[in-house]
Scaffold this active site. Sequence first.
Site, PDB file in Angstrom:
ATOM      1  N   ASP A   1      17.085  21.621 -19.426  1.00 22.49           N
ATOM      2  CA  ASP A   1      17.504  22.924 -18.991  1.00 22.49           C
ATOM      3  C   ASP A   1      18.915  23.052 -19.351  1.00 22.49           C
ATOM      4  O   ASP A   1      19.281  24.171 -19.856  1.00 22.49           O
ATOM      5  CB  ASP A   1      17.593  22.937 -17.310  1.00 22.49           C
ATOM      6  CG  ASP A   1      16.265  23.583 -16.850  1.00 22.49           C
ATOM      7  OD1 ASP A   1      15.157  23.648 -18.077  1.00 22.49           O
ATOM      8  OD2 ASP A   1      15.691  23.927 -15.668  1.00 22.49           O
TER       9      ASP A   1
ATOM     10  N   HIS B   1       8.785  23.642 -17.272  1.00 22.10           N
ATOM     11  CA  HIS B   1      10.379  23.336 -16.689  1.00 22.10           C
ATOM     12  C   HIS B   1      10.915  22.037 -17.208  1.00 22.10           C
ATOM     13  O   HIS B   1      10.330  21.525 -18.243  1.00 22.10           O
ATOM     14  CB  HIS B   1       9.859  23.070 -15.114  1.00 22.10           C
ATOM     15  CG  HIS B   1      10.062  24.429 -14.362  1.00 22.10           C
ATOM     16  ND1 HIS B   1      10.872  25.419 -14.167  1.00 22.10           N
ATOM     17  CD2 HIS B   1       9.086  24.878 -13.456  1.00 22.10           C
ATOM     18  CE1 HIS B   1      10.740  26.186 -13.442  1.00 22.10           C
ATOM     19  NE2 HIS B   1       9.305  26.196 -13.014  1.00 22.10           N
TER      20      HIS B   1
ATOM     21  N   TYR C   1       9.929  19.760 -20.903  1.00 20.93           N
ATOM     22  CA  TYR C   1      10.707  19.845 -22.160  1.00 20.93           C
ATOM     23  C   TYR C   1      11.172  18.289 -22.077  1.00 20.93           C
ATOM     24  O   TYR C   1      11.153  17.756 -23.415  1.00 20.93           O
ATOM     25  CB  TYR C   1      11.843  20.695 -21.942  1.00 20.93           C
ATOM     26  CG  TYR C   1      11.313  21.960 -21.400  1.00 20.93           C
ATOM     27  CD1 TYR C   1      10.016  22.714 -21.652  1.00 20.93           C
ATOM     28  CD2 TYR C   1      12.165  22.870 -20.569  1.00 20.93           C
ATOM     29  CE1 TYR C   1       9.903  23.861 -21.281  1.00 20.93           C
ATOM     30  CE2 TYR C   1      11.854  23.934 -20.071  1.00 20.93           C
ATOM     31  CZ  TYR C   1      10.667  24.863 -20.376  1.00 20.93           C
ATOM     32  OH  TYR C   1      10.277  25.576 -19.930  1.00 20.93           O
TER      33      TYR C   1
END
Length: 376
Positions: A156, A127, A131
């Site tokens: 994201d 998630h 990252y």
Amino acid sequence: MATGPLVGVKVLEFAGLGPGPLAGTFLSDLGADVLRIERIGAGDPPATQIDSRGRRAIMVDLKSPDGIALCLDLIENADILFEGNRPGVMERLGLGPDVALARNPQLVYGRMTGWGQFGPYSAVAGHDINYLALTGGLHAIGTKERPVPPLNLASDYGGGAMFLISGVLAALLHARSSGQGQVVDVAMTDGTAYLMSIFYGMLASGYWKDERASNLLDGAAPFYDVYECADGKWISIGSMEPQFYALLLEKTGAGPVMDKPQMSQADWPEMKSALQDVLRTKSRDEWCEIMEFTDVCFAPVLSMEEAPNHPHNVARKTFIDVDGVVQPAPAPRFSATPAAVQWGPAPIDRDGIDAMIQWGLPEAKARRSALKDDAR
């Protein structure tokens, strides 16, 4: 009727989570005809599911030969395809890049994952927080005591959705000039690392300490941080340049207690404590009266309920109402081809006949595909 610089561009979106839907929303807001492929059993999006706005969706059984055949027919008419599955999933379905580009050599095939299509982590789940952690970004955000997970904006949406959008649009320009499609491999780790470029440059130059809350932009500087006011609300200060810093001291009256040189890092903790004491003497609204609309580099820290009603956001129509749901307006702004929300989140089209016909499938083929879906 769609408006925006991408009118006429057809995008096939394989439904996913998080940054994928945001990319689909962005492309739709800019005028693209985005068709989302939903798997069997997916529910209709509610009006509050903002990242489903502005595009049609059809339900397709991706485990059936007929469903795969339908997707390949749609691929023939697409300019861009994007998906966010783990590496290998689309290949196992029979919809991988080799198959898709064989059907449509000019196709731009966007693939977005957290870790990328290859590398030691590529096959495992993750998630945004993971990252961001792997790129050095999470280490740099937080207090001296611990990293603080931010909203999943950085990896994201920043390192993922925004890099997918820019990547597929760049590849689309190339495809239209050369006739050659290609695969765009978007890894959120790659994108997040790219966003960290300035900080890696500062680290290499010796201007950045690899320690949290020790640098110009990470909350260590008294003139670049958030401060609590008398009413428990918060304000943000970003008075980095000398002239803005001087104005900060003037507007707050903090000059006598912040008499050390602005860039004397050894004195920053003492200066910050002194400025906090001053700023706690008034409410947030009182400080807005004093510093808002000046060059202090100041803004109140607004809640999500407050932000849509701020005069600046109201003047620019930064937030809009779609079907009774307050949400961000399309961005950026175009002078000749303004972007717009095409419509709010819509129910999934269970037979998809109209969508398939509008996408260029012959009506007879579209109706046969719909009848097969009904049979399932």
